[in-house]
Enzyme design. Structure first.
Site, short mmCIF file in Angstrom:
data_model
loop_
_atom_site.label_atom_id
_atom_site.label_comp_id
_atom_site.label_asym_id
_atom_site.label_seq_id
_atom_site.Cartn_x
_atom_site.Cartn_y
_atom_site.Cartn_z
N SER A 156 12.34 58.36 69.11
CA SER A 156 12.45 58.38 70.82
C SER A 156 12.80 57.02 71.16
O SER A 156 12.96 56.89 72.35
CB SER A 156 11.35 58.93 71.18
OG SER A 156 10.09 58.21 70.79
N LYS A 191 9.92 49.34 75.50
CA LYS A 191 10.07 50.80 75.42
C LYS A 191 9.52 51.51 76.64
O LYS A 191 8.42 51.34 76.97
CB LYS A 191 9.45 51.45 74.30
CG LYS A 191 9.72 53.16 74.25
CD LYS A 191 9.07 53.77 72.84
CE LYS A 191 9.64 55.17 72.93
NZ LYS A 191 8.93 55.85 71.59
N SER A 242 9.49 57.44 65.03
CA SER A 242 10.35 57.21 66.31
C SER A 242 10.78 55.79 66.37
O SER A 242 11.66 55.27 67.40
CB SER A 242 9.49 57.60 67.75
OG SER A 242 9.24 58.91 67.59
#
Length: 318
Positions: free
Chosen positions: A104, A49, A128
């Site tokens: 996210s 990420k 997330s």
């Protein structure tokens, strides 16, 4: 042992799906293949990420993982970060390109769901990891943390989660079930599908009366530890749906709080996981959330193993 040939295979798969799904912010075309073959994840390609803590990536590399790229995250103009709009365009849900994968950690969930990598990293600040895992039909683990944002991973296979954590998962945890935690508004279909998947653990329904954590969240206060501590005196796991509704479109969630069932456990610090539970009437994945005592991630992996063996969830592409 994992073959080093998986890295070029992962890059080839990335090239095939990336123009449609937009899961990667940056791709490492010449990743290092100098890996000790005795390591538990020797040569396994992973996605990372973007913006995640370097220490987490380095810990996985020390286990033999080979990062092949940084995944997409919502840009700063996306309120709540619960969908995949970013500077590269739209990160799309593999099961329906008109729907969001969640956020996210959008790109990481899509990278695993689409078969590019078997494992990807994420950061879960309010759901997330768990929300995109649920909406993309993969496992998404949030670890125990004293901070609101906790590191974790996405995977298709619970065995990878056990290796990542360094735990065995051969127990059968006891579980209780709450549809709404006492405050959330949850669609009947989401609740029904999650409840059917939870049946593998034979959970006992309980009546929780947690308060909506919104006020605590914005005030920076700690979460509902007392009631949860009491609950975990009699059960290993608390089971709920992951999200109150299905993936929304690319224009955003509207007034709905997609993290309604997840963010309380960022405040309380409990580890939690999203487990694939099946598909709704539109063919979109639904997730079952399991929450464990602090430091008891092994119970989450045990639940994931038991449910995945009882619930048939076909991987993408269908």
């Amino acid at each position: 042992m994992i073959s080093l040939s998986q890295v070029p295979d992962a890059l080839a798969r990335l090239d095939l799906v990336e123009p449609t799904l937009c899961a990667f912010h940056e791709v490492f075309r010449t990743p290092s293949l100098e890996v000790d073959p005795s390591l538990p994840f020797a040569g396994m390609p992973i996605a990372v990420k973007r913006g995640e803590r370097r220490s987490h990536r380095e810990a996985l590399m020390a286990m033999g993982c080979v990062p092949i790229g940084l995944t997409t995250t919502p840009d700063g103009s996306t309120p709540w970060q619960t969908w995949g709009r970013n500077s590269r365009g739209l990160t799309r849900n593999p099961w329906n390109l008109d729907r969001t994968p969640g956020g996210s950690s959008a790109g990481s969930a899509v990278a695993v769901a689409s078969g590019v990598v078997p494992l990807a990293t994420g950061v879960d600040g309010a759901g997330s990891i768990r929300v995109p895992a649920a909406w993309c039909g993969v496992f998404g683990l949030k670890t125990t943390s004293s901070e609101r944002a906790a590191v974790g991973v996405f995977a298709r296979d619970p065995a990878l989660l056990a290796t990542y954590l360094g735990v065995t998962a051969d127990s059968t945890p006891t579980a209780v079930w709450s549809t709404d935690l006492g405050f959330a508004s949850v669609d009947d279909e989401q609740a029904s599908i999650a409840w059917q998947a939870a049946a593998a653990l034979r959970p006992r329904p309980v009546s929780l009366s947690l308060e909506d954590p919104a006020d605590d969240w914005f005030a920076g206060r700690c979460g509902p530890n007392a009631e949860l501590d009491s609950l975990f005196e009699t059960a290993d796991l608390l089971l709920t749906p992951v999200t109150p509704g299905p993936p929304h479109g690319h224009d955003g969630p509207g007034a709905r709080i997609n993290t309604a069932l997840t963010w309380a456990f960022n405040l309380s610090g409990h580890p939690a996981i999203s487990i694939p539970a099946g598909f709704d009437s539109c063919g979109l994945p639904v997730g079952l959330q399991a929450v464990a005592r602090h430091g008891r991630e092994a119970d989450l992996v045990a639940a994931a193993r038991l449910i995945s063996s009882a619930v048939e969830v076909a991987p993408w592409p269908p």
